[in-house]
Scaffold this active site. Structure first.
Site, PDB file in Angstrom:
ATOM      1  CE  LYS A  40      -1.638   1.462   4.132  1.00 23.03           C
ATOM      2  NZ  LYS A  40      -1.221   2.831   4.489  1.00 23.03           N
ATOM      3  CG  ASN A  41       2.372   2.708   3.544  1.00 26.16           C
ATOM      4  OD1 ASN A  41       1.207   3.055   3.302  1.00 26.16           O
ATOM      5  ND2 ASN A  41       2.819   2.475   4.767  1.00 26.16           N
ATOM      6  CB  CYS A  47      -4.523  10.840  11.919  1.00 21.12           C
ATOM      7  SG  CYS A  47      -2.924  10.094  12.064  1.00 21.12           S
ATOM      8  NE  ARG A  65       0.911  10.361  10.213  1.00 20.19           N
ATOM      9  CZ  ARG A  65       0.416   9.429   9.403  1.00 20.19           C
ATOM     10  NH1 ARG A  65      -0.749   8.907   9.643  1.00 20.19           N
ATOM     11  NH2 ARG A  65       1.108   9.026   8.363  1.00 20.19           N
ATOM     12  CG  ASP A  76       3.799   1.533   9.412  1.00 19.01           C
ATOM     13  OD1 ASP A  76       3.438   2.412  10.212  1.00 19.01           O
ATOM     14  OD2 ASP A  76       3.973   1.751   8.198  1.00 19.01           O
ATOM     15  NE  ARG A 120      -7.293   4.515   5.812  1.00 22.33           N
ATOM     16  CZ  ARG A 120      -6.807   5.655   6.260  1.00 22.33           C
ATOM     17  NH1 ARG A 120      -7.291   6.159   7.369  1.00 22.33           N
ATOM     18  NH2 ARG A 120      -5.857   6.286   5.624  1.00 22.33           N
TER      19      ARG A 120
END
Ligand code: EPZ
Length: 421
Positions: free
Chosen positions: A22-23, A116, A121, A307, A399
């Protein structure tokens, strides 16, 4: 709203195919804004964040054909340079269109993402870098208004803190700038490397790919022609399934991975007593006889990834002894602690350090997902908890984890997605 129901304690075994990252895919999709024609992307993960990024590009006027793991994106039809709040507020990574839109069109407006669940951030480093390259940036009405009437110019950017997204935005802006941009203290994550390699594959000269100093020779506005780009394997999804092997004491083989991206994760699991067989694109985890405690400090790549912090905390909760986990990147990335404690873990927080004491068993309960990786830690805990675990707010999981229940069902987990009436 959907929720997951897990009956813990089932033995797991078999193969797990790992999806594209995803990233890595998010900045690659943003980079198609720099293109002068169609760009084909393959191995995209089938997750909500990718669909959100494609919707953003389509709202800007791009033509997109998307079938699960492949997309063809044509950005020559872009007719708006405004990234609206309704999308940016759903996904912070939308900020990645700032650099390429500004570089190509000389102006754009991007909604400010706001804070968030994992921390404040800020995006000050992205903005400073673009200003150094000649952009004029104002914050008005919740939007960043950026303009560069004479185009962007190469500059020396020194990041005082390593930033993945800041490096990616700067690389994309530098690709079309006049002259050479040097980025000092650049992020070295594999996802940044993929973006640099994609831009280099379109003929832009980039020195130092994969190091902390990048030098990018801009094309002075000439748009790029990209060959088909295959997204790299998701190292965080892979790490999550390795932790699933560790916590459930199962032998699992992950396929379609890049083991060289998993160094810090494998190293910590070895310290905990697990062992591995590593092949070119597969990795097999063998469970520990007894899980040992660990000490983790989250760092930028190649250090231990933030993560993976929540998933390791779930594994550490049943290790024999006290583990210490220090979060250095995001000030609020401990929302999973109280939820893991609801499942019977014994975790104490002081500032950015968690002490994870050993417990014999976890017990099923109703818990709430708070962000993407925190949610996956709750799934890990649910897989070994005695009885039934119900995880709510799983839109966070959707997500970023491609077909999570399908992949878990295939290796023997008892997991089902249900809907509230
Ligand atoms: C990327 O976020 C990832 N997201 C995150 O993954 C990941 O946790 C993070 O990198 C760190 O590895 C994507 O790639 C889409 P940063 P990013 O800029 O780019 C501070 C997940 O679960 N900072 O490297 O936003 C920042 O607050 C997600 O998949 C500034 O102070 O992270 C943080 O403390 C969540 N000013 C640190 O730098 C800035 O302008 C690192 O953030 C930018 C960042």
């Amino acid at each position: 709203m959907d929720y997951l129901e897990i009956q813990g304690g089932k033995p797991l075994s078999g193969k797990v195919p790992i999806s594209g990252s995803k990233n890595a895919a998010l900045p690659v999709i943003a980079a198609t804004i720099l293109s002068d024609g169609e760009v084909k992307l393959t191995n995209l993960p089938d997750v909500v964040d990718i669909r959100t990024m494609l919707t953003l590009l389509s709202q800007l006027g791009s033509n997109i054909e998307h079938q699960t793991t492949n997309a063809t994106i044509n950005t020559t039809t872009i007719n708006s340079t405004k990234a609206l709040y309704e999308i940016v507020s759903k996904m912070r990574a939308s900020i990645l269109v700032l650099g390429p839109l500004l570089a190509r069109f000389g102006e754009c407006e991007v909604s400010l993402p706001g804070g968030c669940a994992i921390g404040q951030r800020p995006i000050d480093l992205h903005i400073k870098a673009l200003e150094k390259m000649g952009a004029i940036i104002e914050n008005k009405g919740g939007y960043i208004h950026a303009s560069a009437p004479n185009g962007l110019s190469g500059a020396k950017i020194v990041f005082d803190q390593i930033t993945v997204g800041g490096t990616e935005n700067t690389v994309m802006a530098a690709a079309l700038a006049h002259g050479t941009t040097t980025i000092v203290n650049a992020a070295k994550e594999p996802e940044v490397v993929q973006l640099c390699e994609m831009i280099a594959s379109a003929g832009v000269k980039i020195k130092g790919i994969g190091t902390s100093e990048l030098e990018i020779e801009g094309t002075s506005g000439r748009l790029l022609v990209f060959p088909t780009t295959k997204i790299i394997p998701d190292r965080i999804e892979a790490g999550t399934y390795l932790c699933i092997g560790a916590i459930t004491h199962s032998t699992l083989t992950l396929t379609d991975v890049n083991p060289s991206h998993l160094g810090a994760i494998v190293d910590k699991l070895e310290t905990m007593g697990c062992s591995f067989e590593i092949e070119e694109s597969n990795i097999t985890i063998y469970p520990a006889k007894t899980l040992q405690p660990i000490h983790i400090v989250t760092l930028e790549y190649p250090g231990f990834p933030t993560d993976m912090q929540a998933q390791f905390m779930a594994v550490a909760s049943i290790a024999k002894g006290e583990s210490i986990i220090e979060e250095r990147l995001f000030e609020n990335r401990f929302m999973h602690v109280s939820e893991l404690n609801r499942l019977g873990a014994d975790i104490w927080l002081k500032g950015n350090i968690a002490a994870v004491k050993s417990v014999e068993n976890l017990y099923g309960a109703e818990v709430m997902a708070t962000d993407l990786r925190a949610s996956s830690a709750l799934v890990l805990a649910g897989l070994i908890a005695q009885g039934t675990t119900i995880i709510r707010r799983i839109y966070h999981l959707d997500r970023g984890y491609d077909n999570l229940e399908g992949k878990l069902l295939a290796i023997g987990a008892d997991i089902v997605r249900k809907k509230d009436r």
